[in-house]
Each structure stands twice: as structure tokens, then as C-alpha cells.
Design a protein around this motif. Sequence first.
Motif, PDB file in Angstrom:
ATOM      1  N   GLY A 131      -1.296  -3.858  -4.998  1.00  0.00           N
ATOM      2  CA  GLY A 131      -0.150  -3.005  -5.296  1.00  0.00           C
ATOM      3  C   GLY A 131      -0.550  -1.738  -6.024  1.00  0.00           C
ATOM      4  N   LEU A 132       0.324  -0.769  -5.933  1.00  0.00           N
ATOM      5  CA  LEU A 132       0.130   0.508  -6.612  1.00  0.00           C
ATOM      6  C   LEU A 132       0.706   0.443  -8.021  1.00  0.00           C
ATOM      7  CD1 LEU A 132       1.144   2.882  -3.677  1.00  0.00           C
ATOM      8  CD2 LEU A 132      -1.161   2.289  -4.439  1.00  0.00           C
ATOM      9  N   PRO A 133       0.353   1.398  -8.886  1.00  0.00           N
ATOM     10  CA  PRO A 133       0.968   1.418 -10.218  1.00  0.00           C
ATOM     11  C   PRO A 133       2.489   1.451 -10.100  1.00  0.00           C
ATOM     12  CG  PRO A 133      -0.846   2.967 -10.123  1.00  0.00           C
ATOM     13  CD  PRO A 133      -0.621   2.486  -8.715  1.00  0.00           C
ATOM     14  N   ASP A 134       3.167   0.696 -10.945  1.00  0.00           N
ATOM     15  CA  ASP A 134       4.620   0.563 -10.867  1.00  0.00           C
ATOM     16  C   ASP A 134       5.156   0.373 -12.282  1.00  0.00           C
ATOM     17  OD1 ASP A 134       7.241  -0.446 -10.649  1.00  0.00           O
ATOM     18  OD2 ASP A 134       6.796  -1.451  -8.754  1.00  0.00           O
ATOM     19  N   LEU A 135       5.859   1.377 -12.795  1.00  0.00           N
ATOM     20  CA  LEU A 135       6.366   1.324 -14.165  1.00  0.00           C
ATOM     21  C   LEU A 135       7.334   0.162 -14.370  1.00  0.00           C
ATOM     22  CD1 LEU A 135       6.515   2.519 -16.987  1.00  0.00           C
ATOM     23  CD2 LEU A 135       8.325   4.040 -16.157  1.00  0.00           C
ATOM     24  N   SER A 136       8.215  -0.077 -13.413  1.00  0.00           N
ATOM     25  CA  SER A 136       9.177  -1.178 -13.588  1.00  0.00           C
ATOM     26  C   SER A 136       8.462  -2.529 -13.634  1.00  0.00           C
ATOM     27  CB  SER A 136      10.244  -1.157 -12.487  1.00  0.00           C
ATOM     28  OG  SER A 136       9.669  -1.345 -11.225  1.00  0.00           O
ATOM     29  N   ALA A 155       0.821  -1.209   0.000  1.00  0.00           N
ATOM     30  CA  ALA A 155       0.000   0.000   0.000  1.00  0.00           C
ATOM     31  C   ALA A 155       0.856   1.261   0.000  1.00  0.00           C
ATOM     32  CB  ALA A 155      -0.937   0.005   1.211  1.00  0.00           C
ATOM     33  N   LEU A 156       2.074   1.152   0.511  1.00  0.00           N
ATOM     34  CA  LEU A 156       2.998   2.288   0.535  1.00  0.00           C
ATOM     35  C   LEU A 156       3.848   2.377  -0.724  1.00  0.00           C
ATOM     36  CD1 LEU A 156       4.153   2.056   4.253  1.00  0.00           C
ATOM     37  CD2 LEU A 156       2.627   3.780   3.236  1.00  0.00           C
ATOM     38  N   GLY A 157       3.683   1.417  -1.641  1.00  0.00           N
ATOM     39  CA  GLY A 157       4.416   1.445  -2.901  1.00  0.00           C
ATOM     40  C   GLY A 157       5.730   0.694  -2.901  1.00  0.00           C
ATOM     41  N   ALA A 158       5.997  -0.083  -1.870  1.00  0.00           N
ATOM     42  CA  ALA A 158       7.250  -0.845  -1.775  1.00  0.00           C
ATOM     43  C   ALA A 158       7.016  -2.285  -2.222  1.00  0.00           C
ATOM     44  CB  ALA A 158       7.788  -0.795  -0.348  1.00  0.00           C
ATOM     45  N   GLY A 159       6.599  -2.456  -3.473  1.00  0.00           N
ATOM     46  CA  GLY A 159       6.196  -3.761  -3.979  1.00  0.00           C
ATOM     47  C   GLY A 159       7.246  -4.844  -3.878  1.00  0.00           C
ATOM     48  N   LEU A 160       8.445  -4.599  -4.398  1.00  0.00           N
ATOM     49  CA  LEU A 160       9.493  -5.616  -4.381  1.00  0.00           C
ATOM     50  C   LEU A 160       9.905  -5.958  -2.959  1.00  0.00           C
ATOM     51  CD1 LEU A 160      11.430  -7.456  -5.824  1.00  0.00           C
ATOM     52  CD2 LEU A 160      13.008  -5.534  -6.066  1.00  0.00           C
ATOM     53  N   ARG A 161      10.090  -4.940  -2.143  1.00  0.00           N
ATOM     54  CA  ARG A 161      10.467  -5.168  -0.742  1.00  0.00           C
ATOM     55  C   ARG A 161       9.388  -5.961  -0.007  1.00  0.00           C
ATOM     56  NH1 ARG A 161      10.887  -0.549   3.562  1.00  0.00           N
ATOM     57  NH2 ARG A 161      11.191  -1.828   5.383  1.00  0.00           N
ATOM     58  N   ALA A 162       8.141  -5.734  -0.365  1.00  0.00           N
ATOM     59  CA  ALA A 162       7.023  -6.387   0.313  1.00  0.00           C
ATOM     60  C   ALA A 162       6.996  -7.891   0.074  1.00  0.00           C
ATOM     61  CB  ALA A 162       5.704  -5.765  -0.139  1.00  0.00           C
ATOM     62  N   VAL A 163       7.366  -8.327  -1.120  1.00  0.00           N
ATOM     63  CA  VAL A 163       7.191  -9.746  -1.464  1.00  0.00           C
ATOM     64  C   VAL A 163       8.491 -10.512  -1.682  1.00  0.00           C
ATOM     65  CG1 VAL A 163       4.909  -9.334  -2.458  1.00  0.00           C
ATOM     66  CG2 VAL A 163       6.927  -9.310  -3.950  1.00  0.00           C
ATOM     67  N   LEU A 212     -10.680  -2.197  -4.915  1.00  0.00           N
ATOM     68  CA  LEU A 212      -9.704  -1.148  -4.667  1.00  0.00           C
ATOM     69  C   LEU A 212      -8.307  -1.706  -4.424  1.00  0.00           C
ATOM     70  CD1 LEU A 212     -11.800   1.259  -2.422  1.00  0.00           C
ATOM     71  CD2 LEU A 212     -11.292   1.437  -4.861  1.00  0.00           C
ATOM     72  N   VAL A 213      -8.201  -2.889  -3.829  1.00  0.00           N
ATOM     73  CA  VAL A 213      -6.901  -3.474  -3.511  1.00  0.00           C
ATOM     74  C   VAL A 213      -6.057  -3.646  -4.769  1.00  0.00           C
ATOM     75  CG1 VAL A 213      -5.738  -5.529  -2.600  1.00  0.00           C
ATOM     76  CG2 VAL A 213      -7.758  -4.620  -1.435  1.00  0.00           C
ATOM     77  N   SER A 214      -6.689  -4.065  -5.853  1.00  0.00           N
ATOM     78  CA  SER A 214      -5.939  -4.329  -7.081  1.00  0.00           C
ATOM     79  C   SER A 214      -6.120  -3.261  -8.152  1.00  0.00           C
ATOM     80  CB  SER A 214      -6.345  -5.694  -7.652  1.00  0.00           C
ATOM     81  OG  SER A 214      -7.705  -5.696  -8.031  1.00  0.00           O
ATOM     82  N   SER A 215      -6.770  -2.175  -7.805  1.00  0.00           N
ATOM     83  CA  SER A 215      -7.093  -1.167  -8.822  1.00  0.00           C
ATOM     84  C   SER A 215      -5.857  -0.548  -9.468  1.00  0.00           C
ATOM     85  CB  SER A 215      -7.986  -0.074  -8.232  1.00  0.00           C
ATOM     86  OG  SER A 215      -7.311   0.593  -7.187  1.00  0.00           O
ATOM     87  N   GLY A 216      -4.740  -0.480  -8.768  1.00  0.00           N
ATOM     88  CA  GLY A 216      -3.549   0.124  -9.345  1.00  0.00           C
ATOM     89  C   GLY A 216      -2.558  -0.865  -9.933  1.00  0.00           C
ATOM     90  N   PHE A 217      -2.829  -2.157  -9.803  1.00  0.00           N
ATOM     91  CA  PHE A 217      -1.890  -3.176 -10.267  1.00  0.00           C
ATOM     92  C   PHE A 217      -2.062  -3.382 -11.766  1.00  0.00           C
ATOM     93  CE2 PHE A 217       0.122  -7.204 -10.882  1.00  0.00           C
ATOM     94  CZ  PHE A 217       1.053  -7.330  -9.859  1.00  0.00           C
ATOM     95  N   LEU A 218      -1.075  -2.977 -12.543  1.00  0.00           N
ATOM     96  CA  LEU A 218      -1.098  -3.072 -14.005  1.00  0.00           C
ATOM     97  C   LEU A 218      -2.436  -2.609 -14.587  1.00  0.00           C
ATOM     98  CD1 LEU A 218       0.719  -6.496 -14.510  1.00  0.00           C
ATOM     99  CD2 LEU A 218       1.703  -4.210 -14.606  1.00  0.00           C
TER     100      LEU A 218
END
Length: 176
Positions: free
Chosen positions: A118-123, A51-59, A144-150
Motif C-alpha cells: 500500500g501507499l502512504p495513507d494518513l487515515s 498500487a493506485l492508492g485505493a487501499g480500503l476499496r482494495a481489501v 518496494l511493495v511495502s515501502s509506503g505502508f506506515l
Amino acid sequence: RRGKAVEGTWYAYVGGTSTRGFWYSACRKHLVLSERGTADRQDLSRDALLALGAGLRAVADRAEASREALREQAYDHDCDRITATGHSLGGTVAVHLGTAMNDVDLRLAAVHAFNPGGLPDLSRSLACLTSAAEVHVHHIDGDLVSSGFLPFQRQRYARAVGSEALSSHRMVHFLP
């Protein structure tokens, strides 16, 4: 518990943990890894990082454990094809595996993520576009949980008929 796939069985459960399970079809030579969504307090911490945008660190730690378990299962079974799937946090882990696993001896053919968080993430978007694995993101409208994922690379669905009152994040909306 761990079992062996029986010849002629479509898919048999062949092992797993509280966060992942493996199914195998001997006749199809297909191994499926299924990543579970949020299950405990540690997963809630991962959700907060997402939720804070730290996708890689999170998983990262959960994905590495899944990678090692997947390597063991692929070694134990005659696989021509490996697929990863997951819901919510598990879907995020599955996508990470699909985009990060470039091992010559262990590659995912496909990933199916259901309402991944996850939030939108260009990488991540670029990694999915260039991945050797086919990455499929399935999203229920209104989640809402997945609204920003790709947001531009997903398949969208309506809530299941008869279950419209249930949260759009629930897996029931993907079932026939």
C-alpha cells in the motif's frame, strides 16, 4: 479441512480457506487468524488497486469475509485473545481488520503485518494509532511493495543472512 484443538497442544490448525487460516491454543485461549498474500487473479486486482492508492476499496470485501469467518471461529473457541497476521496483501487485510473491528464482542488484541502492500495513507496511520488493537508492521529494508505502508510506524529488518539474493518481499527474511 477442519479440526479441533487438542488440550495440551500449543497451537492447532482449526480451519480456513485458500486465503486465510486459523490456529488456536486451548491452554492460552488464543485464536490466530493468518491472512494469505496474493493467491489468484482477484488478489492481483486488489494489488493493482493498492498500487493506485485505493487501499480500503482494495481489501474491503476480503476483510469482510475474514471478519465473518473470525466471528465463527471465536464463537467455536474459548478466546481471551485474538491476533491477526498476514503477509503482503494479507498483511494489509489484517491491518484493516485491526483498525476497523470495534465490535464489543469481537476485538483483536494485536495485528502483525509482514511487508504489507500500500501507499502512504494518513487515515490508515491515524486509525493504527487510535486502534484498540496493537498494530505491528514488520518491513524488510529494500522491499518496494511495502515501502509506503506506515513508513513512520514500522519495525525495520535487514534481509536474512544467506538469503540476501532473494527478493526482500519474501517471507523467508522473517524466519529464524
